[in-house]
Motif scaffolding. Structure first.
Motif, PDB file in Angstrom:
ATOM      1  N   THR A 255      -6.033   1.692  -5.739  1.00  0.00           N
ATOM      2  CA  THR A 255      -5.339   0.614  -5.175  1.00  0.00           C
ATOM      3  C   THR A 255      -6.565  -0.333  -6.937  1.00  0.00           C
ATOM      4  O   THR A 255      -5.692  -1.177  -7.263  1.00  0.00           O
TER       5      THR A 255
ATOM      6  N   GLU B 187       0.831  -1.820  -0.249  1.00  0.00           N
ATOM      7  CA  GLU B 187       0.548  -0.263   0.086  1.00  0.00           C
ATOM      8  C   GLU B 187       0.931   1.278   0.078  1.00  0.00           C
ATOM      9  O   GLU B 187       1.635   1.316   0.705  1.00  0.00           O
TER      10      GLU B 187
ATOM     11  N   ASP C 152       1.272   0.392  -4.820  1.00  0.00           N
ATOM     12  CA  ASP C 152       0.252   0.135  -5.699  1.00  0.00           C
ATOM     13  C   ASP C 152       0.082   1.752  -6.553  1.00  0.00           C
ATOM     14  O   ASP C 152      -0.031   1.523  -7.342  1.00  0.00           O
ATOM     15  N   HIS C 153       0.035   2.989  -5.572  1.00  0.00           N
ATOM     16  CA  HIS C 153       0.217   4.166  -6.408  1.00  0.00           C
ATOM     17  C   HIS C 153       1.156   4.540  -5.234  1.00  0.00           C
ATOM     18  O   HIS C 153       1.697   4.314  -4.064  1.00  0.00           O
TER      19      HIS C 153
HETATM   20 MN    MN Z   1      -3.544   1.998  -2.087  1.00  0.00          MN
END
Ligand code: MN
Ligand code: GP9
Length: 414
Positions: free
Chosen positions: A82, A38, A256-257
């Motif tokens: 996500t 995350e 994810d980002h």
């Molecule tokens: Mn995320």
């Protein structure tokens, strides 16, 4: 009527990157575990904050002989965050420009990584300790052919093991490995972590390094939750080894980002000791990618410019599953023909020579503005690839595609 599929297919076939025979099938028959880390950006890797190492375990992995660490790897997500990264990984297609594809196109036909692995004998599942309807996951996972979603109901969650968004990453990994032990083999488990999520809060007992001291409390706390996630991943590896699952698995982990948005440019500028330009904002979209193959022994850092769109073909080829003719926008990262070109969902792009952002063409080495002619061909390519991906999704074109045949070899083994 699917005639658009022919046009897009021609483009994709012309850009097909055949696998490196040395890598093809190297993980055949092994469990495939992907881990969405995350909000993890690459700038924390092999870096420190006021003298504190931020990610000791992930740093160690960058030098681990069983690991390929991709240090020029980019997320390509948009508003779907996500869920976009999940979509890109599963389909090697882009999300949408103005919405989350998990909400808008969950009724589409796909040719997902999950489906393909499922057809080849894998037990496919997603493990994520959140409510199943968040991001419309329950519906989209059906469309993606995911056999089982281990959502929050599959975990023991209470006040003592939760923070912020829910179950903390350490107990999450711990309980996940327990679940994996009972899974049919080989399995494909797509794991999604949660603790390193905005607003990046932790209980005292989980804090290992001090806060940073910028004007952004978000960035200040980010380092602490990143560290917590790093410790959680280390425990995960230990648990996998103890469970006996480790040796017969491959583990693919990626950010994810971004976690730190442009709203925190001033604080980021202080941390990186420079003024943040659109060039820097683009290169800050790098997220780490680890491909960990227990027992492999020849891993190293890879500086190939690449993106999340490349994950599906890479993973399938490692598992010894062909992707020629698939409607995917990415290419196998280990292929000698992999092209160093990463379109972002918003039209920016990065190549090995240039970064294009805010309609300015930058030299990727120096970060200085350069001749826009260098970027021209890729501005067009970016529009083409995003456009073709949109065409596939908006027209639900994959419903016109013939189903892939299961390979005869696999049939015989059934
Ligand atoms: Mn995320
Ligand atoms: C929620 C988690 C976080 O289940 O995946 O989603 P995000 O806000 O990062 O898209």
């Amino acid at each position: 009527d699917g005639s658009e599929l022919v046009e897009v297919g021609n483009y994709i076939n012309a850009n097909y990157a055949a696998p490196d025979p040395e890598m093809y099938g190297i993980a055949k028959g092994r469990n495939v575990i992907t881990v969405s880390l995350e909000s993890l950006q690459n700038f924390v890797i092999n870096n420190e904050m006021n003298g504190n190492e931020i990610t000791p375990f992930l740093n160690e992995l960058t030098r681990d002989p069983d690991t390929f660490y991709f240090s020029e790897f980019y997320h390509q997500t948009g508003l779907g965050k996500t869920s976009d990264s999940e979509f890109i990984l599963e389909n090697s297609l882009f999300g949408k420009s103005d919405s989350a594809v998990f909400f808008t196109n969950s009724g589409n036909t796909f040719d997902s990584l999950s489906e393909r692995l499922g057809e080849n004998g894998y037990y496919t599942n997603v493990m994520h300790a959140n409510n199943r309807s968040f991001w419309n996951r329950d519906i989209m996972y059906g469309a993606l052919g995911t056999e089982k979603f281990y959502d929050v109901e599959s975990y023991d969650v209470d006040e003592s093991n939760s923070v912020g968004w829910g179950l903390k990453d350490k107990p999450y990994f711990d309980q996940s490995v327990e679940i994996m032990k009972g899974m049919p083999k080989p399995f494909y488990s797509r794991m999604i972590t949660l603790t390193n999520h905005h607003p990046f809060t932790l209980g005292e007992e989980d804090i290992s390094i001090p806060e940073y001291d910028s004007n952004s409390n978000t960035l200040n706390r980010y380092f602490q939750t990143v560290r917590y996630m790093d410790e959680a991943v280390k425990l995960f590896f230990d648990d996998l080894k103890a469970s006996g699952l480790y040796d017969n698995s491959i583990i693919i982990m990626y950010g994810d980002h971004y976690g730190i948005s442009e709203n925190h440019n001033k604080a980021m500028g202080m941390y990186l000791d420079k003024e943040i330009t659109p060039y820097d904002n683009a290169t800050l979209q790098k997220v780490p990618l680890y491909i960990h193959i227990p027992g492999y022994g020849k891993g190293h850092e890879v500086k190939e410019v690449a993106g999340q769109i490349d994950l599906r073909p890479t993973i399938l080829h490692l598992a010894g599953i062909d992707t020629k003719g698939d409607m995917q926008m990415g290419a196998d990262l280990f292929s000698p023909d992999h092209e160093q070109f990463v379109p972002f969902r918003d039209g920016r792009f990065v190549t090995d020579k240039n970064v294009y952002a805010k309609e300015v063409c930058y030299d990727s080495e120096t970060g200085e503005e350069t001749d826009s002619a260098e970027c021209e061909p890729f501005i067009e390519r970016t529009a083409t690839e995003l456009g073709y991906s949109d065409l596939i999704i908006n027209g639900d074109l994959l419903r016109f595609k013939e189903k892939n045949e299961v390979s005869p070899e696999k049939d015989a083994s059934k």
